[in-house]
Scaffold this active site. Structure first.
Site: not given
Length: 584
Positions: A280, A309, A327, A329, A331, A411, A457
């Site tokens: 992000c 991670r 990911q 991902d 946005h 969320k 997200h």
């Protein structure tokens, strides 16, 4: 969960908690020197952690089971007693793990123990069944032995954990053991090895995935479909670096609240850099690269971004818990006026994608504002309402976790049920009121004033690695034709037909079908068996008749057969299955 279901669950947990004490009593009889940690009931059974003078074996499990049956038959009562702190410390003075737990209890908290006759006494709040006659001697099973660090801390002692399960009767136990057997057959680590899809190589770095050619072929299929669908649904692709200066992570807040989950810093030109744990902040940097008007919004930016991670070694689990993963991902940056439409559309898109991979049973979970949160209450209220309206418009079953949202926004989580009824959390649609503030994101609105955009997200599959693991377990490796790493195996019945096999293979490749030929010296039945073991959807068996008539005979993975098909018909059949994302 209905009140009836809740009562049934509580009764089962009480039974399993009692069984954990029975198991500890049997271990104590086998090894009087045993030191005891904790033994809770868990979702599908119970466990107890022990510090023992030697390593447990499978033979020990059989002995412990026999000892448990003896305790159950003795009709031993569970008796509760209240102790002072001094009395409890004295009672457990030879049990260091219990002493540590007692020492950490608040001064005003009641300290209780449960005695199970002369067999076992434990520091425990309960509840338990009245006596062991309420337990079924044929309704439990010790399942496995595992290592577990005390308090989950790698710097603390490694204990031995016995996992077990228990039910009220032998029939329920049998059904559960059959379920566990089916889980074992579908285990993505096992299937991945059998089908040569991926590997994890400890010596080269734990939690890092190696995609083998067949697994990589599937990944490419998933990625190609993912990108195509995103472009169709109004997204643009971005690519961002794998590392960033410490400034980036200080601004985002990750170095304050997530540093333990990040890889250590790298120093270049006397500046700290970090491997990205999230995508992000990089997408925000792209946004902040210029000024934006409300007329430009919404932006929908997607990236298959690899992040890193630090997960403790004890928590790593195949593809489901790794240290490096990609990911899917996205946005979304939008104005307040656009928010409802964007949330509704991203939820619809998420459901569409999950259903395309064969997941039909999907449930939503809405998490709302916690007590400590950032962002204006009005923006939270608007965001929560938009999420709720979108869920209800899709007709989804959903549960509300009041106060369960992250501190930076509400969320939706989407959970799917797989072929054997297990739930997997995949998609997340998450508002963020934190990073737009930290990075001073703005757009110029209709009134000429600079305002904060809404930032959403969205991870649709979660991560490619974990999603791939879920796919393997859902299908047990027997994938729909479009996802199969090899869709057709051409099998000549003898080497006389090898040239015809090569001709058929060439035509199938030209039709964009994933195919190869088995030209080995194996007998035909062995070739078919090998293809079935590899769960290949279609086997094209070629002999004298097929070569003379320019046809193929199809043997389907499921055992069905279609003999003497013209090649163009066979190609169309397979292409239709691929196009419609169907099973063979």
């Amino acid at each position: 969960m209905t009140s009836k279901e809740q009562k049934k669950l509580e009764k089962l947990q009480k039974l399993r908690h009692s069984m954990a004490h029975v198991m500890a009593g049997a271990v104590l009889k086998l090894m009087p020197e045993a030191k005891f940690a904790i033994g809770p009931a868990i979702e599908n059974g119970f466990y107890y952690d022990f510090d023992l003078p030697r390593k447990l074996t499978n033979e020990d499990l059989a002995t412990i089971e026999s000892g448990m049956q003896d305790i159950i038959k003795d009709k031993v009562s569970f008796e509760k007693e209240i102790l002072t702190r001094a009395e409890a410390l004295e009672m457990f003075k030879d049990q260091p793990y219990k002493v540590e737990l007692i020492s950490e209890l608040p001064e005003d908290e009641e300290i209780s123990i449960f005695k199970m006759g002369d067999h076992f006494t434990d520091l425990c709040r309960g509840p338990h069944v009245e006596d062991t006659s309420r337990l079924n001697a044929q309704g439990f099973k010790l399942l496995s032995i595992a290592g577990a660090y005390w308090r989950g801390d790698e710097k603390r002692p490694m204990l031995q954990r016995i996992y077990a399960t228990a039910f009220g009767d032998a029939k329920a136990l049998k059904a559960h053991l059959e379920f566990l057997e089916e889980m074992e057959k579908r285990d993505h680590r096992r299937v991945g090895k059998e089908l040569d899809l991926f590997s994890l190589q400890e010596e080269a770095g734990p939690g890092l995935v190696y995609w083998h050619p067949k697994g990589a072929r599937m990944r490419v299929t998933i990625e190609d479909f993912w990108r195509k669908e995103h472009y169709k649904n109004g997204y643009e692709m971005v690519f961002t670096p794998h590392v960033g200066k410490s400034w980036l992570w200080e601004t985002s807040g990750h170095l304050d609240f997530y540093k333990e989950g990040m890889y250590p810093n790298m120093v270049m030109d006397n500046v700290d850099y970090y491997a990205k744990p999230m995508n992000c902040p990089f997408h925000i940097m792209i946004y902040n690269n210029g000024k934006h008007s409300y007329k430009e919004l919404p932006f929908r930016w997607a990236e298959l971004g690899t992040v890193y991670r630090y997960e403790r070694s004890g928590t790593l689990h195949g593809l489901l818990r790794v240290r490096g993963f990609t990911q899917d991902d996205a946005h979304l940056f939008c104005t307040p006026d656009q928010m409802q439409d964007e949330v509704s559309e991203v939820l619809r898109f998420s459901l569409s994608m999950l259903r395309a991979f064969g997941f039909k049973d999907i449930q939503a979970y809405l998490s709302t504002r916690p007590e400590k949160a950032v962002g204006e209450q009005s923006r939270w209220d608007a965001a929560q309402e938009s999420l709720k309206k979108s869920i209800e418009a899709e007709g989804l079953e959903y549960q509300v976790d009041e106060g369960g949202g992250a501190f930076y926004g509400p969320k939706i989580d989407l959970k799917v049920k797989d072929a054997i009824g297990r739930s997997w959390q995949l998609s997340t649609i998450q508002f963020d009121f934190n990073e737009p503030e930290r990075f001073n994101m703005t757009f110029v609105d209709k009134d000429g004033q600079e305002k904060r955009p809404y930032m959403i997200h969205r991870a649709l599959l979660g991560s490619l690695e974990r999603f791939y693991g879920v796919l393997i377990e859902n299908y047990g490796g027997a994938f729909p034709v479009w996802l199969s790493p090899l869709q057709v195996k051409v099998i000549p019945v003898s080497d006389k037909f090898d040239d015809y096999a090569k001709e058929i293979e060439k035509n199938l490749r030209a039709a964009d079908i994933l195919v190869d030929s088995d030209l080995s010296d194996d007998r035909m039945n062995a070739k078919i068996r090998n293809a079935q073991n590899q769960k290949i959807p279609y086997m094209l068996v070629l002999g004298e008749k097929e070569m003379n008539e320019k046809t193929v005979s199809i043997r389907v993975r499921t055992g069905e057969q279609m003999n003497g098909l013209p090649l163009d018909e066979a190609i169309k059949l397979i292409q239709d299955k691929i196009k419609n994302r169907e099973m063979p």
